[in-house]
Design an enzyme around this catalytic site. Structure first.
Site, PDB file in Angstrom:
ATOM      1  N   GLU A 108     154.898  62.798  24.942  1.00 47.32           N
ATOM      2  CA  GLU A 108     155.186  63.863  24.197  1.00 47.32           C
ATOM      3  C   GLU A 108     155.629  63.654  22.587  1.00 47.32           C
ATOM      4  O   GLU A 108     155.934  62.974  22.506  1.00 47.32           O
ATOM      5  CB  GLU A 108     156.532  64.404  25.049  1.00 47.32           C
ATOM      6  CG  GLU A 108     157.700  63.449  25.180  1.00 47.32           C
ATOM      7  CD  GLU A 108     158.535  63.231  23.748  1.00 47.32           C
ATOM      8  OE1 GLU A 108     158.627  64.178  23.236  1.00 47.32           O
ATOM      9  OE2 GLU A 108     159.093  62.178  23.774  1.00 47.32           O
ATOM     10  N   PHE A 109     155.664  65.069  22.215  1.00 48.50           N
ATOM     11  CA  PHE A 109     155.870  65.097  20.588  1.00 48.50           C
ATOM     12  C   PHE A 109     156.811  66.197  20.482  1.00 48.50           C
ATOM     13  O   PHE A 109     156.748  67.069  19.474  1.00 48.50           O
ATOM     14  CB  PHE A 109     154.657  65.377  19.804  1.00 48.50           C
ATOM     15  CG  PHE A 109     153.639  64.281  20.138  1.00 48.50           C
ATOM     16  CD1 PHE A 109     153.483  62.947  19.250  1.00 48.50           C
ATOM     17  CD2 PHE A 109     152.633  64.262  21.071  1.00 48.50           C
ATOM     18  CE1 PHE A 109     152.694  62.167  19.357  1.00 48.50           C
ATOM     19  CE2 PHE A 109     151.582  63.382  21.149  1.00 48.50           C
ATOM     20  CZ  PHE A 109     151.724  62.001  20.243  1.00 48.50           C
TER      21      PHE A 109
ATOM     22  N   LYS B 207     151.470  57.636  20.252  1.00 49.96           N
ATOM     23  CA  LYS B 207     152.947  58.163  20.053  1.00 49.96           C
ATOM     24  C   LYS B 207     153.578  57.001  19.135  1.00 49.96           C
ATOM     25  O   LYS B 207     154.203  57.510  18.487  1.00 49.96           O
ATOM     26  CB  LYS B 207     153.583  58.201  21.582  1.00 49.96           C
ATOM     27  CG  LYS B 207     154.940  58.333  21.566  1.00 49.96           C
ATOM     28  CD  LYS B 207     155.217  59.794  20.909  1.00 49.96           C
ATOM     29  CE  LYS B 207     156.964  60.011  20.889  1.00 49.96           C
ATOM     30  NZ  LYS B 207     157.379  60.189  22.361  1.00 49.96           N
TER      31      LYS B 207
ATOM     32  N   ASN C  35     155.368  58.232  15.285  1.00 49.51           N
ATOM     33  CA  ASN C  35     156.680  57.889  15.134  1.00 49.51           C
ATOM     34  C   ASN C  35     156.813  56.862  14.105  1.00 49.51           C
ATOM     35  O   ASN C  35     157.714  56.903  13.231  1.00 49.51           O
ATOM     36  CB  ASN C  35     157.533  57.813  16.260  1.00 49.51           C
ATOM     37  CG  ASN C  35     157.714  59.211  17.165  1.00 49.51           C
ATOM     38  OD1 ASN C  35     157.658  60.113  16.659  1.00 49.51           O
ATOM     39  ND2 ASN C  35     158.238  58.909  18.344  1.00 49.51           N
TER      40      ASN C  35
ATOM     41  N   PHE D 147     159.381  65.966   5.740  1.00 49.72           N
ATOM     42  CA  PHE D 147     159.856  64.494   5.684  1.00 49.72           C
ATOM     43  C   PHE D 147     160.020  63.938   4.497  1.00 49.72           C
ATOM     44  O   PHE D 147     159.793  62.806   4.127  1.00 49.72           O
ATOM     45  CB  PHE D 147     159.019  63.907   6.853  1.00 49.72           C
ATOM     46  CG  PHE D 147     159.252  63.934   8.342  1.00 49.72           C
ATOM     47  CD1 PHE D 147     160.049  63.033   8.849  1.00 49.72           C
ATOM     48  CD2 PHE D 147     158.577  65.027   8.862  1.00 49.72           C
ATOM     49  CE1 PHE D 147     160.233  63.251  10.190  1.00 49.72           C
ATOM     50  CE2 PHE D 147     158.956  65.033  10.117  1.00 49.72           C
ATOM     51  CZ  PHE D 147     159.666  64.349  10.859  1.00 49.72           C
TER      52      PHE D 147
ATOM     53  N   GLY E 281     167.969  60.688   2.534  1.00 44.18           N
ATOM     54  CA  GLY E 281     169.454  60.991   3.470  1.00 44.18           C
ATOM     55  C   GLY E 281     170.143  59.661   3.854  1.00 44.18           C
ATOM     56  O   GLY E 281     169.513  58.564   3.470  1.00 44.18           O
TER      57      GLY E 281
ATOM     58  N   GLY F   9     167.507  58.414  12.691  1.00 40.40           N
ATOM     59  CA  GLY F   9     168.253  58.143  13.801  1.00 40.40           C
ATOM     60  C   GLY F   9     167.570  58.747  15.112  1.00 40.40           C
ATOM     61  O   GLY F   9     166.489  59.353  15.041  1.00 40.40           O
TER      62      GLY F   9
ATOM     63  N   CYS G 175     164.349  58.549  19.434  1.00 38.40           N
ATOM     64  CA  CYS G 175     163.024  58.249  19.367  1.00 38.40           C
ATOM     65  C   CYS G 175     162.762  57.273  18.372  1.00 38.40           C
ATOM     66  O   CYS G 175     162.261  56.078  18.513  1.00 38.40           O
ATOM     67  CB  CYS G 175     162.150  59.544  19.180  1.00 38.40           C
ATOM     68  SG  CYS G 175     161.989  60.453  20.806  1.00 38.40           S
TER      69      CYS G 175
ATOM     70  N   LYS H 212     170.973  64.905  13.947  1.00 36.23           N
ATOM     71  CA  LYS H 212     170.158  65.801  13.105  1.00 36.23           C
ATOM     72  C   LYS H 212     170.789  67.021  13.617  1.00 36.23           C
ATOM     73  O   LYS H 212     171.360  67.553  14.740  1.00 36.23           O
ATOM     74  CB  LYS H 212     168.844  65.771  13.337  1.00 36.23           C
ATOM     75  CG  LYS H 212     168.175  66.284  14.527  1.00 36.23           C
ATOM     76  CD  LYS H 212     166.710  66.627  14.533  1.00 36.23           C
ATOM     77  CE  LYS H 212     165.982  67.095  15.690  1.00 36.23           C
ATOM     78  NZ  LYS H 212     164.788  67.383  15.722  1.00 36.23           N
TER      79      LYS H 212
END
Length: 465
Positions: free
Chosen positions: A175-176, A241, A245, A286, A290, A294, A297, A355
């Site tokens: 999954e994304f 996946k 990430n 992205f 910051g 976190g 994932c 987030k």
């Protein structure tokens, strides 16, 4: 579950030597018109979203959840996850939530969406996955498709195909989904990645047929049109996946380094990153500096990816550096706060979720920051529009309103990028704070606006080591 739940008949009657799935005279011209019997194991973010979305697509869905508290809330019509829109959509479709696994016996597709949390060595803990697949292996009918949506190490599906699930067809379908936007991502994904035995491809196409065609879906379609189904080996799908990430985490760490360097040489980080955003090879996403990344994932997947590389004898230098930079970014920010305020001072912390748009505090930089400040002798009072309490840290006070968290604070710290914090009235805020320090860990506030309200502004970059 007992063997009384089992079925000896094959799920897919068209399976035979040299016969492809679903190539029957009565086959529909469009994918996804037939209601597939689906059992989803696990009612967390991935499982519950998958169950509700597949039910909306017209499939007959049962969702098995063994956490009693979570199951009770689903049965009561609530969404224990707080995912926007999920409870409302769940009320419009027919999904059976249950603790019993008997539906696996008649399921054509069994989706596994259980947790694979990180253990102390950075490896995914597969105990839930192995327990679930052992039960599936004992209950499912011959030829059923077992779809692994949990994030698992490369080679896991092959291991299951050759052992516990040898009678079945095991497919990796990572999954994304983004928390806070799970339904949009489920109905309008950029791509659907799946891999396994060739004969399993057609059932997966049928399962996601309406999504692949972009037909009769709620929400806002992608401008690019319906997504492709990218069929590959199970190992490739599993790696896809981690690769996605790992790359996104690395991009975020790189952006934080650019912001730090920009401050060191007297450049404007916003201008630099804004120019990068216009390069189509880089893209505009992205690129916000910051506290660091976190959530459920990125920390887990990057460390697992590093372990996978080490197990293959490969030194993943770039990923290791991204992980190190992420830890350093938070540490530098915390040190700057500790240097600026005396011990026993009060910090008004804005944000606890990892987030905006979610109540999820797993691996949250805001929580890590709060704990570090508390250990350093500071009193931390927090507010987050999505988090009402945080019992895991009894020394952390959580208030119901922004002004309550910041009342008499010696410093205000923005730790989560909620729109509410970007739009808050700084002049009114300054009237209730004791000190005039504003630490912006998400680059939400312009320094000029903060100064006009009477705050001394500190951004996330250029704070020193």
């Amino acid at each position: 579950m007992g063997r009384s739940c089992t079925s000896s008949a094959p799920v897919w009657p068209c399976i035979a030597a040299g016969t492809s799935f679903f190539r029957r005279p009565c086959e529909h011209a469009e994918w996804g018109d037939r209601a597939v019997r689906v059992t989803v194991v696990g009612a967390g973010y991935v499982g519950a979203t998958s169950a509700v979305v597949l039910a909306y697509l017209g499939h007959r869905v049962t969702c098995v959840e063994r956490n009693a508290a979570r199951l009770d809330r689903w049965l009561g019509g609530e969404d224990p996850l707080g995912e926007p829109g999920l409870a409302e959509l769940r009320g419009q479709v027919a999904v059976e939530f249950t603790s019993e696994a008997c539906s696996i016996a008649s399921a054509e597709v069994v989706i596994v969406a259980v947790g694979t949390p990180m253990d102390d060595n950075g490896r995914p803990d597969l105990s839930q996955l192995d327990a679930a697949t052992a039960e599936i292996g004992g209950l499912a009918a011959d030829g059923a498709i077992v779809v692994i949506r949990s994030t698992v190490p490369v080679g896991t599906c092959d291991r299951l195909q050759n052992s516990t699930l040898r009678r079945l067809r095991v497919v990796s379908n990572p999954e994304f989904l983004r928390e806070g936007q799970a339904l949009q991502d489920a109905f309008f994904p950029d791509r659907i990645v799946a891999g396994g035995p060739p004969e399993a491809q057609r059932p997966i196409e049928e399962l996601y047929g309406r999504i692949l065609e972009g037909r009769d879906l709620p929400g806002n379609p992608r401008q690019e049109g319906p997504p492709p189904l990218l069929w590959m080996s199970a190992r490739s799908a599993e790696l896809a996946k981690y690769a996605a990430n790992g790359f996104l985490a690395t991009k975020l760490s790189f952006v934080n380094e650019i912001a730090n360097i920009a401050h060191a040489v007297g450049a404007d980080a916003s201008a630099v990153l804004g120019s990068m955003a216009l390069d189509p090879r880089i893209g505009r996403h992205f690129l916000r500096p910051g506290l660091g990344w976190g959530g459920s994932c990125f920390p887990k997947d990057t460390r697992a990816f590093q372990v996978i590389a080490e197990g293959a004898g490969y030194d993943f230098v770039v990923l290791r550096a991204a992980i190190e930079q992420n830890a350093r970014q938070l540490a530098r920010f915390a040190k700057a706060i500790e240097r600026a305020v005396p011990s026993r001072s009060t910090v008004g912390l804005l944000g606890l979720a990892f987030k905006a748009g979610t109540s999820d505090t797993r691996e949250s930089p805001a929580i890590a920051l709060a704990r570090r400040l508390i250990r350093g002798g500071l009193n931390v009072v927090a507010y987050d529009p999505g988090v009402q309490q945080f019992p895991d840290e009894p020394r952390l006070s959580v208030r119901a309103a922004l002004v309550e968290a910041c009342a008499d604070a010696d410093a205000v710290v923005i730790a989560t990028e909620w729109p509410e914090f970007a739009e808050m009235d700084l002049t009114a805020l300054r009237l209730v704070t004791r000190g005039d320090l504003l630490f912006d860990g998400r680059n939400l506030i312009s320094p000029a606006r903060a100064a006009l309200a009477g705050f001394r502004y500190h951004g996330v970059a250029g704070l020193g080591d």
